[in-house]
Enzyme design. Sequence first.
Site, mmCIF file in Angstrom:
data_model
loop_
_atom_site.group_PDB
_atom_site.id
_atom_site.type_symbol
_atom_site.label_atom_id
_atom_site.label_comp_id
_atom_site.label_asym_id
_atom_site.label_seq_id
_atom_site.Cartn_x
_atom_site.Cartn_y
_atom_site.Cartn_z
ATOM 1 N N ARG A 48 66.655 2.531 52.418
ATOM 2 C CA ARG A 48 67.419 2.048 50.832
ATOM 3 C C ARG A 48 67.686 3.261 50.055
ATOM 4 O O ARG A 48 68.938 3.609 49.686
ATOM 5 C CB ARG A 48 66.179 1.514 50.449
ATOM 6 C CG ARG A 48 65.797 -0.365 50.704
ATOM 7 C CD ARG A 48 64.179 -0.281 49.801
ATOM 8 N NE ARG A 48 63.540 0.721 49.659
ATOM 9 C CZ ARG A 48 62.254 1.112 49.202
ATOM 10 N NH1 ARG A 48 62.451 0.468 48.101
ATOM 11 N NH2 ARG A 48 61.602 2.040 49.272
ATOM 12 N N ASN A 61 64.001 -3.569 49.407
ATOM 13 C CA ASN A 61 63.345 -3.684 50.918
ATOM 14 C C ASN A 61 62.525 -5.250 50.512
ATOM 15 O O ASN A 61 61.911 -5.743 49.286
ATOM 16 C CB ASN A 61 62.061 -3.495 50.707
ATOM 17 C CG ASN A 61 62.778 -2.127 51.921
ATOM 18 O OD1 ASN A 61 63.578 -1.929 52.318
ATOM 19 N ND2 ASN A 61 61.590 -0.652 52.254
#
Length: 104
Positions: free
Chosen positions: A29, A47
């Site tokens: 990320r 996620n």
Amino acid sequence: MNTNERNTTRISKNGLQLPGAASHGVCFRMYTEDEARKIGVVGWVKNTSKGTVTGQVQGPEEKVNSMKSWLSKVGSPSSRIDRTNFSNEKSISKLEYSNFSIRY
């Protein structure tokens, strides 16, 4: 992105799923947020509980395509990307986000 670029460029919106990405514990990320800012797209990434990544990318079509390519082929240095799925691609009249962020 300046106002003129918004008015003269086709703005794309794309949902993303990386069901085949080993993303937990590899800073996926963070690297995605950094790359999105470098490319100049907005949206978000997070996620999932299934160990995959989901999100949305918006911006000029060529920049969205660059981000899609990066997500499909590069990712974070320690990630493994087996498959990507981009969905809900469409043109939009204005951006729905002002930056790219990580969601939790």
